[in-house]
Design an enzyme around this catalytic site. Structure first.
Site, PDB file in Angstrom:
ATOM      1  CG  ASN A   1      -6.312   3.196 -12.701  1.00  0.00           C
ATOM      2  OD1 ASN A   1      -6.374   2.594 -13.772  1.00  0.00           O
ATOM      3  ND2 ASN A   1      -7.022   2.815 -11.654  1.00  0.00           N
TER       4      ASN A   1
ATOM      5  N   PRO B   1       1.478  21.193  -4.960  1.00  0.00           N
ATOM      6  CG  PRO B   1      -0.340  21.539  -6.395  1.00  0.00           C
ATOM      7  CD  PRO B   1       1.125  21.228  -6.394  1.00  0.00           C
TER       8      PRO B   1
ATOM      9  CE1 TYR C   1     -15.470  10.506 -12.265  1.00  0.00           C
ATOM     10  CE2 TYR C   1     -14.753  10.026 -10.014  1.00  0.00           C
ATOM     11  CZ  TYR C   1     -14.835   9.673 -11.363  1.00  0.00           C
ATOM     12  OH  TYR C   1     -14.288   8.492 -11.783  1.00  0.00           O
TER      13      TYR C   1
ATOM     14  CE  LYS D   1     -17.496   6.340 -13.649  1.00  0.00           C
ATOM     15  NZ  LYS D   1     -17.274   6.040 -15.086  1.00  0.00           N
TER      16      LYS D   1
ATOM     17  CB  THR E   1     -13.244  16.105 -23.536  1.00  0.00           C
ATOM     18  OG1 THR E   1     -12.422  15.176 -22.811  1.00  0.00           O
ATOM     19  CG2 THR E   1     -14.621  15.502 -23.794  1.00  0.00           C
TER      20      THR E   1
ATOM     21  N   GLY F   1     -15.362  19.159   0.473  1.00  0.00           N
ATOM     22  CA  GLY F   1     -15.959  17.814   0.581  1.00  0.00           C
ATOM     23  C   GLY F   1     -14.971  16.684   0.384  1.00  0.00           C
TER      24      GLY F   1
ATOM     25  CB  THR G   1     -14.663   5.474  -9.611  1.00  0.00           C
ATOM     26  OG1 THR G   1     -13.886   5.983  -8.542  1.00  0.00           O
ATOM     27  CG2 THR G   1     -16.052   6.114  -9.519  1.00  0.00           C
ATOM     28  CG  ASP G   2     -11.940   3.885  -5.118  1.00  0.00           C
ATOM     29  OD1 ASP G   2     -12.123   4.951  -5.738  1.00  0.00           O
ATOM     30  OD2 ASP G   2     -10.876   3.636  -4.514  1.00  0.00           O
ATOM     31  CD  GLU G   3     -13.200   9.675  -6.386  1.00  0.00           C
ATOM     32  OE1 GLU G   3     -14.031  10.590  -6.335  1.00  0.00           O
ATOM     33  OE2 GLU G   3     -12.010   9.854  -6.694  1.00  0.00           O
TER      34      GLU G   3
ATOM     35  CG  LEU H   1      -1.253  13.733  -6.016  1.00  0.00           C
ATOM     36  CD1 LEU H   1      -1.166  15.170  -5.520  1.00  0.00           C
ATOM     37  CD2 LEU H   1      -1.473  12.781  -4.843  1.00  0.00           C
TER      38      LEU H   1
ATOM     39  CB  ALA I   1     -16.560   7.737 -22.838  1.00  0.00           C
TER      40      ALA I   1
HETATM   41  P1  NAD Z   1      -9.872  10.525 -18.768  1.00  0.00           P
HETATM   42  O1  NAD Z   1     -10.525  11.790 -18.336  1.00  0.00           O
HETATM   43  O2  NAD Z   1      -8.386  10.485 -18.856  1.00  0.00           O
HETATM   44  O3  NAD Z   1     -10.438  10.067 -20.186  1.00  0.00           O
HETATM   45  C1  NAD Z   1     -11.793  10.145 -20.513  1.00  0.00           C
HETATM   46  C2  NAD Z   1     -11.922   9.964 -22.014  1.00  0.00           C
HETATM   47  O4  NAD Z   1     -13.322   9.976 -22.354  1.00  0.00           O
HETATM   48  C3  NAD Z   1     -11.263  11.093 -22.830  1.00  0.00           C
HETATM   49  O5  NAD Z   1     -10.529  10.553 -23.900  1.00  0.00           O
HETATM   50  C4  NAD Z   1     -12.442  11.916 -23.329  1.00  0.00           C
HETATM   51  O6  NAD Z   1     -12.184  12.560 -24.575  1.00  0.00           O
HETATM   52  C5  NAD Z   1     -13.514  10.845 -23.468  1.00  0.00           C
HETATM   53  N1  NAD Z   1     -14.864  11.397 -23.368  1.00  0.00           N
HETATM   54  C6  NAD Z   1     -15.352  12.267 -22.447  1.00  0.00           C
HETATM   55  N2  NAD Z   1     -16.632  12.549 -22.692  1.00  0.00           N
HETATM   56  C7  NAD Z   1     -16.994  11.810 -23.776  1.00  0.00           C
HETATM   57  C8  NAD Z   1     -18.195  11.649 -24.490  1.00  0.00           C
HETATM   58  N3  NAD Z   1     -19.312  12.313 -24.147  1.00  0.00           N
HETATM   59  N4  NAD Z   1     -18.231  10.794 -25.539  1.00  0.00           N
HETATM   60  C9  NAD Z   1     -17.111  10.127 -25.909  1.00  0.00           C
HETATM   61  N5  NAD Z   1     -15.928  10.264 -25.283  1.00  0.00           N
HETATM   62  C10 NAD Z   1     -15.876  11.095 -24.214  1.00  0.00           C
HETATM   63  O7  NAD Z   1     -10.419   9.413 -17.761  1.00  0.00           O
HETATM   64  P2  NAD Z   1      -9.667   8.127 -17.170  1.00  0.00           P
HETATM   65  O8  NAD Z   1      -8.922   8.537 -15.958  1.00  0.00           O
HETATM   66  O9  NAD Z   1      -8.978   7.408 -18.265  1.00  0.00           O
HETATM   67  O10 NAD Z   1     -10.923   7.283 -16.680  1.00  0.00           O
HETATM   68  C11 NAD Z   1     -11.593   6.395 -17.587  1.00  0.00           C
HETATM   69  C12 NAD Z   1     -12.764   5.749 -16.858  1.00  0.00           C
HETATM   70  O11 NAD Z   1     -12.280   5.041 -15.709  1.00  0.00           O
HETATM   71  C13 NAD Z   1     -13.778   6.765 -16.326  1.00  0.00           C
HETATM   72  O12 NAD Z   1     -15.058   6.213 -16.500  1.00  0.00           O
HETATM   73  C14 NAD Z   1     -13.448   6.896 -14.852  1.00  0.00           C
HETATM   74  O13 NAD Z   1     -14.586   7.223 -14.099  1.00  0.00           O
HETATM   75  C15 NAD Z   1     -12.952   5.496 -14.536  1.00  0.00           C
HETATM   76  N6  NAD Z   1     -11.979   5.387 -13.445  1.00  0.00           N
HETATM   77  C16 NAD Z   1     -10.857   6.181 -13.425  1.00  0.00           C
HETATM   78  C17 NAD Z   1      -9.923   5.998 -12.402  1.00  0.00           C
HETATM   79  C18 NAD Z   1      -8.650   6.823 -12.350  1.00  0.00           C
HETATM   80  O14 NAD Z   1      -7.916   6.717 -11.366  1.00  0.00           O
HETATM   81  N7  NAD Z   1      -8.318   7.628 -13.359  1.00  0.00           N
HETATM   82  C19 NAD Z   1     -10.154   5.030 -11.408  1.00  0.00           C
HETATM   83  C20 NAD Z   1     -11.315   4.269 -11.458  1.00  0.00           C
HETATM   84  C21 NAD Z   1     -12.222   4.423 -12.489  1.00  0.00           C
HETATM   85  O1  DAU Z   2     -10.522   6.667  -6.697  1.00  0.00           O
HETATM   86  C1  DAU Z   2     -10.649   6.621  -8.083  1.00  0.00           C
HETATM   87  C2  DAU Z   2     -10.661   8.028  -8.643  1.00  0.00           C
HETATM   88  O2  DAU Z   2      -9.322   8.516  -8.572  1.00  0.00           O
HETATM   89  C3  DAU Z   2     -11.177   8.099 -10.067  1.00  0.00           C
HETATM   90  O3  DAU Z   2     -12.519   7.683 -10.099  1.00  0.00           O
HETATM   91  C4  DAU Z   2     -11.057   9.527 -10.611  1.00  0.00           C
HETATM   92  O4  DAU Z   2     -11.448   9.571 -11.969  1.00  0.00           O
HETATM   93  C5  DAU Z   2      -9.602   9.955 -10.502  1.00  0.00           C
HETATM   94  O5  DAU Z   2      -9.463  11.294 -10.927  1.00  0.00           O
HETATM   95  C6  DAU Z   2      -9.109   9.806  -9.067  1.00  0.00           C
HETATM   96  O6  DAU Z   2      -9.765  10.771  -8.198  1.00  0.00           O
HETATM   97  P1  DAU Z   2      -8.973  11.562  -7.046  1.00  0.00           P
HETATM   98  O7  DAU Z   2      -9.709  12.781  -6.712  1.00  0.00           O
HETATM   99  O8  DAU Z   2      -8.626  10.631  -5.932  1.00  0.00           O
HETATM  100  O9  DAU Z   2      -7.615  11.872  -7.870  1.00  0.00           O
HETATM  101  P2  DAU Z   2      -6.686  13.174  -7.905  1.00  0.00           P
HETATM  102  O10 DAU Z   2      -5.438  12.781  -8.625  1.00  0.00           O
HETATM  103  O11 DAU Z   2      -7.415  14.382  -8.360  1.00  0.00           O
HETATM  104  O12 DAU Z   2      -6.324  13.387  -6.373  1.00  0.00           O
HETATM  105  C7  DAU Z   2      -5.690  12.360  -5.610  1.00  0.00           C
HETATM  106  C8  DAU Z   2      -5.588  12.866  -4.190  1.00  0.00           C
HETATM  107  O13 DAU Z   2      -4.621  13.942  -4.149  1.00  0.00           O
HETATM  108  C9  DAU Z   2      -6.879  13.449  -3.641  1.00  0.00           C
HETATM  109  O14 DAU Z   2      -6.979  13.136  -2.265  1.00  0.00           O
HETATM  110  C10 DAU Z   2      -6.710  14.964  -3.829  1.00  0.00           C
HETATM  111  C11 DAU Z   2      -5.206  15.153  -3.690  1.00  0.00           C
HETATM  112  N1  DAU Z   2      -4.611  16.245  -4.483  1.00  0.00           N
HETATM  113  C12 DAU Z   2      -4.917  16.318  -5.806  1.00  0.00           C
HETATM  114  C13 DAU Z   2      -4.374  17.306  -6.609  1.00  0.00           C
HETATM  115  C14 DAU Z   2      -4.729  17.417  -8.072  1.00  0.00           C
HETATM  116  C15 DAU Z   2      -3.719  17.131  -3.905  1.00  0.00           C
HETATM  117  O15 DAU Z   2      -3.425  17.034  -2.687  1.00  0.00           O
HETATM  118  N2  DAU Z   2      -3.153  18.093  -4.693  1.00  0.00           N
HETATM  119  C16 DAU Z   2      -3.470  18.245  -6.009  1.00  0.00           C
HETATM  120  O16 DAU Z   2      -2.947  19.179  -6.674  1.00  0.00           O
END
Ligand code: NAD
Ligand code: DAU
Length: 365
Positions: free
Chosen positions: A188, A213, A158, A162, A34, A297, A132-134, A198, A80
């Site tokens: 992460n 932002p 989201y 999850k 994607t 939200g 995720t912790d969310e 962010l 994924a």
């Molecule tokens: P990401 O969006 O960077 O990567 C997601 C990957 O999944 C992409 O490579 C995308 O191409 C692939 N994908 C999406 N839909 C698919 C499908 N239908 N079939 C096969 N592949 C598909 O996400 P991320 O930040 O690396 O997160 C990975 C996992 O960890 C997710 O399940 C997310 O919920 C979880 N997670 C993320 C965080 C975070 O802070 N980023 C924290 C806790 C848990």
């Molecule tokens: O807690 C784990 C989650 O962390 C994962 O499950 C999600 O996949 C991952 O995207 C992340 O979610 P958040 O919504 O916490 O991450 P994001 O980086 O989008 O935002 C982090 C915080 O910063 C959140 O409180 C929103 C805020 N934010 C985000 C963006 C993109 C801003 O203030 N400005 C911004 O432009």
């Protein structure tokens, strides 16, 4: 052999790179590519025969079934997903499709495969679900961090998707006996983080002279973990986690968003100071901070209690927030081409660039 889903995304690609750096065991990497999937993340292993990349959807039961039958992995590590909260607010459908229906279809294919395994292979097989912790919702300022027994209270499309996938995974263990493990991790950050999130957004906007932002008052709290520590936790849980159990993963690094943004600006001021302005002064990147409308939200606070993982499996994060952020800022400074390719969309020309002739299953996008 293990099968990783979503291994071209942020955490999945870090996991695949770490895995191959630390073990000889091959990886099948199933990713739909994607907008969030980027084979540039895997360019250092483009010629590594232990990495088999397959472009495909976790919801394609026939494809997943044929991969399982052909490669006979001893484990599936399921990353994924659609992962960005803001996108889930704008368009939840893809989140339900991949995170809920996709996970369900993947579980069905895995269950059929697992049922076909001889007893010894079947009992050592693992399905590790990365979550995720969310799913636990938002914490009051003085509330203790989330534990594995905190009630689910997802607040965004989201996190609801999850949560649904976590419940499906749990049910496949209780109903069918599938040997599952679930990890629920906090935010992460690190290399290959897509610049809609962010930390990479702030780093890339800062250097481009754009606004930084901050949603609402910037006092929302997240618990930050360096991605390499998350990968290490997943490896520990996969190796020795108790079947059917949930493990929370977090870095004990609660920070307000505004503090995170300010820390990034301070680090950039140090490592990549701006040129003096017309007034002759060297300005801070912090001057670009701009408060914008809040996310609908918006959860106020997340924090993870990771003591179960430490007690049972001896995992602890290696990075502090300060060391992890410095590594991350240095990575983004050293990898301008990766950032440029993402911003221009060029990273999606994946076939020609890195993988020509590598796997017969892959198709042109
Ligand atoms: P990401 O969006 O960077 O990567 C997601 C990957 O999944 C992409 O490579 C995308 O191409 C692939 N994908 C999406 N839909 C698919 C499908 N239908 N079939 C096969 N592949 C598909 O996400 P991320 O930040 O690396 O997160 C990975 C996992 O960890 C997710 O399940 C997310 O919920 C979880 N997670 C993320 C965080 C975070 O802070 N980023 C924290 C806790 C848990
Ligand atoms: O807690 C784990 C989650 O962390 C994962 O499950 C999600 O996949 C991952 O995207 C992340 O979610 P958040 O919504 O916490 O991450 P994001 O980086 O989008 O935002 C982090 C915080 O910063 C959140 O409180 C929103 C805020 N934010 C985000 C963006 C993109 C801003 O203030 N400005 C911004 O432009």
């Amino acid at each position: 052999m293990i099968l990783v889903t979503g291994g071209a995304g942020f955490i999945g690609s870090n996991f695949v790179l770490d895995w191959l750096a630390q073990s000889d065991e091959s990886v099948i990497n199933l990713d739909k590519l994607t907008y969030a999937g980027n084979l540039d993340n895997l360019s250092t292993i483009a010629n590594d025969s232990r990495h088999i990349f397959v472009r495909g959807d976790i919801g394609d039961t026939a494809l997943v079934g044929s991969l399982l039958a052909e490669y006979r992995p001893r484990a599936v590590v399921h990353f994924a997903a659609e992962s960005h909260v803001d996108r889930s607010i704008l368009g939840p459908a893809a989140f339900i499709e991949t995170n809920v229906t996709g996970t369900f279809k993947l579980l069905e294919a895995v269950r059929a495969y697992w049922n076909s395994l001889p007893a010894t292979e079947g009992s050592s097989f693992r399905f590790l679900h990365v979550s995720t912790d969310e799913v636990y919702g938002s914490l009051e300022p003085d509330a203790p961090p989330f534990t594995e027994t905190t009630a689910y209270a997802p607040n965004s499309p989201y996190s609801a998707s999850k949560a649904a996938s976590d419940h499906l995974v749990r049910s496949y263990h209780h109903t069918y006996g599938l040997p599952v493990l679930t990890t629920n991790c906090s935010n992460n950050y690190g290399p290959y983080h897509f610049p809609e999130k962010l930390i990479p957004l702030i780093l890339t906007n800062a250097r481009a002279g754009k606004a930084l932002p901050v949603y609402g008052d910037g006092q929302q709290v997240r618990d930050w973990l360096y991605v390499g520590d998350h990968c290490a936790a997943i490896r520990r849980v996969l190796a020795d986690g108790r079947v059917g159990e949930v493990y929370n993963v977090g870095g004990w690094n609660e920070k307000t968003n505004l503090d995170v943004v300010r820390s990034l600006c301070t680090m950039l001021d140090l490592l990549d100071p701006k040129q003096p302005g017309m007034d002759g002064a060297v300005h801070s990147y912090a001057e670009q901070i701009t408060f914008v409308e809040d996310r609908p939200g918006h959860d106020r606070r997340y924090a993870i209690d990771a003591r179960k993982l430490e007690r049972e499996l001896g995992w602890r994060p290696a990075e502090t927030f300060e060391t992890g952020i410095e590594k991350t800022v240095r990575w983004y400074l050293a990898n301008e081409e990766w950032v440029r390719n993402v911003q221009s969309g060029d990273y999606q020309n994946w076939l020609e660039k890195n993988y020509a002739g590598r796997d017969q299953r892959k198709e042109r996008p």
